[in-house]
Design an enzyme around this catalytic site. Structure first.
Site, PDB file in Angstrom:
ATOM      1  N   GLU A  68       7.078  -3.675   8.380  1.00 45.75           N
ATOM      2  CA  GLU A  68       6.823  -4.802   7.475  1.00 45.75           C
ATOM      3  C   GLU A  68       7.659  -6.018   7.864  1.00 45.75           C
ATOM      4  O   GLU A  68       7.154  -7.143   7.898  1.00 45.75           O
ATOM      5  CB  GLU A  68       7.103  -4.397   6.027  1.00 45.75           C
ATOM      6  CG  GLU A  68       6.148  -3.375   5.463  1.00 45.75           C
ATOM      7  CD  GLU A  68       4.723  -3.868   5.318  1.00 45.75           C
ATOM      8  OE1 GLU A  68       4.502  -5.098   5.242  1.00 45.75           O
ATOM      9  OE2 GLU A  68       3.809  -3.023   5.280  1.00 45.75           O
ATOM     10  N   ASN A 123       6.119  -9.493   9.376  1.00 43.82           N
ATOM     11  CA  ASN A 123       6.384 -10.785   8.726  1.00 43.82           C
ATOM     12  C   ASN A 123       6.913 -11.801   9.735  1.00 43.82           C
ATOM     13  O   ASN A 123       6.486 -12.959   9.742  1.00 43.82           O
ATOM     14  CB  ASN A 123       7.395 -10.633   7.594  1.00 43.82           C
ATOM     15  CG  ASN A 123       6.774 -10.154   6.303  1.00 43.82           C
ATOM     16  OD1 ASN A 123       5.559 -10.033   6.184  1.00 43.82           O
ATOM     17  ND2 ASN A 123       7.622  -9.874   5.330  1.00 43.82           N
ATOM     18  N   ARG A 137      -3.559 -10.559   4.192  1.00 40.46           N
ATOM     19  CA  ARG A 137      -2.203 -10.086   3.945  1.00 40.46           C
ATOM     20  C   ARG A 137      -2.069  -9.736   2.470  1.00 40.46           C
ATOM     21  O   ARG A 137      -2.504 -10.496   1.606  1.00 40.46           O
ATOM     22  CB  ARG A 137      -1.158 -11.155   4.321  1.00 40.46           C
ATOM     23  CG  ARG A 137      -1.278 -11.753   5.712  1.00 40.46           C
ATOM     24  CD  ARG A 137      -1.333 -10.777   6.850  1.00 40.46           C
ATOM     25  NE  ARG A 137      -0.253  -9.804   6.821  1.00 40.46           N
ATOM     26  CZ  ARG A 137      -0.243  -8.687   7.542  1.00 40.46           C
ATOM     27  NH1 ARG A 137      -1.237  -8.384   8.314  1.00 40.46           N
ATOM     28  NH2 ARG A 137       0.769  -7.863   7.462  1.00 40.46           N
TER      29      ARG A 137
END
Length: 143
Positions: free
Chosen positions: A46, A50, A104
């Site tokens: 994650e 990002n 997303r």
């Protein structure tokens, strides 16, 4: 015991899997459970995703992954030197995303918080973002 590793890689989506596997392999020194390894790999995934998607706005630059082991504690840092987060408080809210067109979910930080023992996010507009995550193993690693 103390140990550290640093990995610097291009901010391209193919490197997300490389980063998560590398962090998982480093973490294995602490003799974690399979669930703990999976949790760590998800959180790293994650954070790296990002950095790749939000950090550089389609520019290929570098993402830095650092893992520091100190006894039964692992500290993982994922850092980019990209655009930064305009409103960090808002970005930390579940379901908030600045890229809905990329499908997303806005749950990256929530997943990191759920799977790690502690996270800290620092960001400065125009300078980048640093995510620091802690994972603690309670049992003896010397088995």
């Amino acid at each position: 015991m103390k140990n550290q590793m640093e990995l610097i890689f291009d901010a391209v989506s193919q490197n997300e899997a490389f980063a998560r596997v590398t962090a998982g392999a480093f973490f294995s020194q602490l003799n974690p459970t399979l669930e703990e390894i999976s949790d760590l790999k998800t959180a790293v995934s994650e954070a790296v995703t990002n950095a790749i998607i939000h950090g550089y706005e389609d520019e290929t630059k570098q993402v830095e992954l650092t893992c520091d082991q100190n006894g039964q504690q692992l500290v993982v840092t994922v850092e980019d030197h990209g655009v930064g987060i305009e409103d960090l408080e808002q970005a930390l809210q579940p379901f908030f995303t600045t890229k809905p067109e990329l499908e997303r979910s806005g749950m990256g930080f929530s997943f990191m918080e759920a799977f790690m023992d502690r996270i800290e996010v620092r960001s400065k507009k125009g300078e980048g973002t640093r995510v620091v995550m802690w994972k603690y193993i309670e049992r003896d690693s010397e088995k």
